[in-house]
Enzyme design. Structure first.
Site, PDB file in Angstrom:
ATOM      1  N   ARG A  77      45.110  44.032  32.031  1.00 54.14           N
ATOM      2  CA  ARG A  77      44.154  43.663  33.067  1.00 54.14           C
ATOM      3  C   ARG A  77      44.622  44.218  34.413  1.00 54.14           C
ATOM      4  NH1 ARG A  77      43.441  38.282  36.234  1.00 54.14           N
ATOM      5  NH2 ARG A  77      41.559  38.783  37.418  1.00 54.14           N
ATOM      6  N   HIS A 121      39.304  41.952  43.266  1.00 59.48           N
ATOM      7  CA  HIS A 121      40.488  41.081  43.298  1.00 59.48           C
ATOM      8  C   HIS A 121      40.990  41.029  44.738  1.00 59.48           C
ATOM      9  CE1 HIS A 121      43.872  39.336  40.654  1.00 59.48           C
ATOM     10  NE2 HIS A 121      44.135  39.006  41.901  1.00 59.48           N
ATOM     11  N   GLU A 166      39.112  34.653  40.631  1.00 59.62           N
ATOM     12  CA  GLU A 166      39.378  33.387  41.320  1.00 59.62           C
ATOM     13  C   GLU A 166      38.433  33.144  42.516  1.00 59.62           C
ATOM     14  OE1 GLU A 166      43.619  33.226  42.060  1.00 59.62           O
ATOM     15  OE2 GLU A 166      44.040  33.040  39.927  1.00 59.62           O
ATOM     16  N   ASN A 294      42.295  31.517  34.682  1.00 60.77           N
ATOM     17  CA  ASN A 294      43.644  31.646  35.260  1.00 60.77           C
ATOM     18  C   ASN A 294      44.234  30.254  35.419  1.00 60.77           C
ATOM     19  OD1 ASN A 294      42.898  34.297  35.443  1.00 60.77           O
ATOM     20  ND2 ASN A 294      42.861  34.408  37.673  1.00 60.77           N
ATOM     21  N   TYR A 296      47.868  27.973  36.052  1.00 59.48           N
ATOM     22  CA  TYR A 296      49.285  27.959  36.438  1.00 59.48           C
ATOM     23  C   TYR A 296      49.895  26.572  36.333  1.00 59.48           C
ATOM     24  CZ  TYR A 296      48.794  32.737  38.059  1.00 59.48           C
ATOM     25  OH  TYR A 296      48.584  34.092  38.104  1.00 59.48           O
ATOM     26  N   GLU A 352      45.188  35.015  33.446  1.00 58.92           N
ATOM     27  CA  GLU A 352      46.446  34.864  34.192  1.00 58.92           C
ATOM     28  C   GLU A 352      47.156  33.578  33.758  1.00 58.92           C
ATOM     29  OE1 GLU A 352      46.355  35.021  38.496  1.00 58.92           O
ATOM     30  OE2 GLU A 352      44.816  36.583  38.414  1.00 58.92           O
TER      31      GLU A 352
END
Ligand SMILES: CCOCCOc1ccc(-c2cn(C[C@@H]3NC[C@@H](O)[C@H]3O)nn2)cc1
Length: 448
Positions: A77, A121, A166, A294, A296, A352
């Site tokens: 990606r 992005h 995002e 994504n 985290y 991600e």
């Protein structure tokens, strides 16, 4: 020891983004982006770091692809820098920029690696921010023009597409909290940006279909999973608002054709409204083929009327944290993927997931055991999710290599590969070899 086998066609990859790795900021005809401007604004980025050189991947992409081949990934990606393609945002096309990405994509394909392309992005041409950015419909139309250039150029070479990375960061982190470029701190502005990028997303998907572009297209929201600090309705509502702003605020318009009413009402109380024009919601809710997610970390939240526009405060529960301060808690990924099923069992890729661990070279090695432990936990959850019948089709580790971590500059390292920013020498970390083994076996061996 436990072994978790993954589906035969599961995609294994890594992720990066143009501004964070390319460098060559004044080369190849590239125009100025909002991150060039923001990074040069005193106090915005740690140490005054910027993307002028970054990992110099503009010149070293063949070396990067050799690392990808060594790692064994089948999917990579990356993002295309709009300012390389249409340097002033809405004018002449820069052939040199297109040629760079053709050389790069051709090398990826030669290596047997599937390109997974993000159109936006975060590196908006500065000229468009100067006219109001995503809140101005001229920016929306300029994005569609840029997207159509890319679709025509790369149809047949690229088959996995994301419009935006995002959207919460683009709208709220960057225009309400002011932590990312362009650094606005205004609720109405952030809602205008969120709506503008959603309209741009929908129009780009319409163009993608109309042009008969090959492959599948989607969008990549970042997840903010939160659970209540207590059983009080106020704490649960604070969690609902926190989750919704990252996810439902964008996915309800796309999958349902309407914003989540409880959040529209919440913002109306704060004096902000969504600038919906006739036909917008029909455009935004164009069917998409996939979702990038994504993930985290997750939070334990409680109601606090002083805690920003959402009145939702994350409580420090003393969990292990990565070096950027985010709690390590993979459970949120499992919970979120089940939450996501309200939109249907859509095809999902983890676009991600990774850990900021700032270990440095010791005798030529980086023993990033904490990063390995993070990935082990999260891949175990991925396996659970797949076993539950959820259409999770692939996983891209953030990131292939250490890179420019936005307002944190270069001090925060997410890479499987260490980058010495003086020499630009790349050194695979122990986590690189751990992930290489997972990919080679297509299974995870855990120590639990
Ligand atoms: C003190 C208040 O704080 C509010 C939250 O502040 C942040 C900051 C940063 C993030 C953030 C950073 N990343 C990693 C990137 N994802 C895309 C890719 O480019 C990676 O570099 N994801 N989320 C979230 C929230």
């Amino acid at each position: 020891m436990t072994i978790f086998k993954f589906p035969q066609d599961f995609r294994w990859g890594t992720a990066t983004a143009s501004y964070q790795i390319e460098g060559a900021a004044q080369e190849g005809g590239r125009g100025v982006s909002i991150w060039d401007t923001f990074a040069r604004t005193p106090g915005k980025v740690f140490n005054g770091d910027n993307g002028d050189v970054a990992c110099d991947s503009y010149h070293r992409y063949e070396e990067d692809i050799e690392l990808m081949k060594k790692l064994g990934i089948n999917t990579y990606r990356f993002s295309i820098a709009w300012p390389r393609i249409i340097p002033d945002g809405d004018g002449e096309i820069n052939r040199e920029g297109l040629d760079f990405y053709h050389r790069f994509v051709d090398k990826l394909l030669e290596a047997g690696i599937e390109p997974f392309c993000t159109l936006y992005h975060w590196d908006l041409p500065q000229t468009l921010e100067d006219i109001g950015g995503w809140g101005n419909r001229r920016t929306v139309d300029a994005f569609v023009k840029y997207a159509e250039v890319i679709f025509k150029e790369f149809s047949g070479k690229i088959n996995f597409w994301l419009t935006f990375n995002e959207p919460w960061c683009i709208a709220f982190l960057s225009n309400l909290l002011g932590i990312h470029a362009p650094g606005n701190k205004d609720l109405q502005t952030s809602i205008n940006v969120a709506h503008g990028l959603l309209v741009a997303h929908g129009k780009a998907v319409q163009s993608f279909r109309r042009l008969g572009t090959t492959g599948q297209i989607g969008i990549a929201p970042n997840v903010c999973w939160a659970e209540p600090y207590s059983k009080s309705p106020e704490d649960q509502a604070a969690c609902d608002r926190s989750i919704a702003l990252n996810t439902d605020w964008f996915l309800d318009p796309i999958y349902k054709g309407a914003y989540p009413q409880f959040m529209v009402d919440w913002f109306a109380e704060a004096g902000a409204t969504v600038p919906i024009q006739e036909g917008d919601m029909e455009i935004i809710s164009q069917p998409i083929d996939l979702l990038g997610i994504n993930y985290y970390t997750m939070g334990i939240n409680r109601f606090n009327p002083e805690a920003g526009v959402l009145q939702s405060e994350e409580v420090d529960m003393g969990l292990t944290k990565t070096d950027i301060g985010w709690p390590v808690e993979s459970r949120g990924l499992y919970e979120f993927m089940h939450y996501l099923q309200k939109y249907g069992n859509v095809d999902v890729y983890i676009t991600e997931n990774g850990a900021c661990i700032n270990d440095d070279l010791e005798n030529g090695k980086i023993n990033d055991d904490r990063r390995i432990a993070y990935y082990e936990q999260h891949l175990a959850q991925i396996h659970r999710i797949i076993n539950d019948g959820i259409n999770l089709k692939g996983y891209m580790a953030w990131s292939l290599m250490d890179n420019f971590e936005w307002a944190e500059g270069y001090r925060m390292r997410f890479g499987l590969v260490h980058v010495d920013y003086r020499s630009l020498v790349r050194t695979p970390k122990e986590s690189f070899y751990w992930y290489q083994n997972v990919i080679k076996n297509n299974w995870l061996e855990t120590r639990i």
